[in-house]
Design a protein around this motif. Structure first.
Motif: not given
Ligand SMILES: *[C@@H]1O[C@H](CO)[C@@H](O)[C@H](O)[C@H]1NC(C)=O
Ligand SMILES: [Zn+2]
Length: 301
Positions: A261-285
């Protein structure tokens, strides 16, 4: 299921350029959140992500006549894992793709057969899907319940020569899914991976790993599993996967889960443009649309 043909094709010597299924995700056209997120994949990739045999699914086996009593499928025998016990010529690289952590095999010949698979499959890579909380993160669910993490061991059918070609066939790939739960004790089998995670904090980074016997990353009981026909769980969502999801989860510690959960995602926060944590990388059923879920064990809900 038709009876397995005996005598698998002898493997061709291949110099495989391993094109990671997930490699394209770094700086890619899809994400998990936002306007290119999971809910938009079927519009962005209409050819396949909008198909009728998508993955993941909820794995509650359904027996309409007797919903409380599932029948074991006799075709689903034990797996044969070749070179899973630590071979010296394995070269493994662990990468943060920005959307997952992928361990790819640059060399080495790890194979899977048996387990009701009618052919021999070669291991390409494994990767993980996880949540920001312990109550979410797995892709498959059991009776609607999620696990905090799920590992996918991706293999392709050697009768189709290579991954690109295998993606054209319903039995082109076999993916082995492993659930994780979070417990009190450190799981030393995952040392090599979790100790390496701080070295790949940023998307696009990777590190060479010491060989890990792959059988140590699987649950001790691989006889009990779910089986169904589905797809890749990331775009292009190709419907070319024989899915196996092992019934028994592997336990890792809270600290090991937090390292993911401490890893950085390639997705960015829309407001700050900072990196988001790499979490919730799952597709639902996804809807079953009449597909059957088979089980290799005698089940009761
Ligand atoms: C993959 O296998 C197919 C079928 O044997 C072959 O035609 C094709 O050239 C191969 N592609 C690569 C990239 O090796
Ligand atoms: Zn996956």
């Amino acid at each position: 299921m038709e009876a397995c043909k005996t005598g698998c094709m002898s493997a061709l010597l291949m110099s495989l350029t391993i094109s990671l299924l997930i490699r394209t995700s770094y700086g890619s056209s899809w994400t998990y959140r936002g306007d290119r997120g999971v809910n938009h994949w079927s519009a962005l990739f209409p050819e396949s992500c909008a198909g009728r045999s998508q993955s993941p699914v909820d794995l509650t086996p359904r027996n309409p006549r007797n919903p409380r009593n599932m029948r074991k499928n006799r075709q689903l025998g034990n797996f044969i894992f070749t070179n899973f016990n630590g071979v010296s010529d394995v070269v493994q690289q662990l990468s943060n793709t920005g959307l997952s952590v992928v361990m790819s095999y640059q060399s080495g010949d790890l194979r899977v057969s048996g387990g009701g698979l009618c052919s021999e499959f070669k291991v390409l890579q494994l990767h993980f899907h996880w949540g920001s909380l312990d109550t979410q993160g797995s892709e498959h669910t059991i009776c609607g319940e999620s696990y905090p993490m799920e590992m996918h061991v991706v293999t392709f059918n050697l009768k189709y020569d290579n991954l690109t070609n295998a993606l054209n066939y319903a039995d082109g790939l076999a993916v082995l899914g492993v659930f994780f739960k979070v417990g009190n004790s450190w799981n030393s089998n995952f040392d090599t991976i979790t100790n390496a995670l701080p070295s790949i904090m940023t998307p696009g980074s990777s590190i060479q790993l010491d060989p890990i016997p792959l059988d140590q990353l699987l649950p001790s009981n691989t006889k009990h599993y779910y089986r169904y026909q589905g797809s890749l769980t990331t775009p292009p969502c190709t419907e070319a996967v024989i899915w196996t999801v092992f019934r028994d989860p592997v336990t890792i510690s809270y600290d090991q889960m937090e390292a993911f959960r401490a890893l950085q995602s390639s997705e960015r926060d829309e407001k700050s443009n900072g990196p988001l944590p790499l979490v919730d990388n799952y597709r639902p059923p996804q809807p079953l649309n009449g597909r059957k879920i088979k089980i290799s064990f005698k089940g009761r809900q």
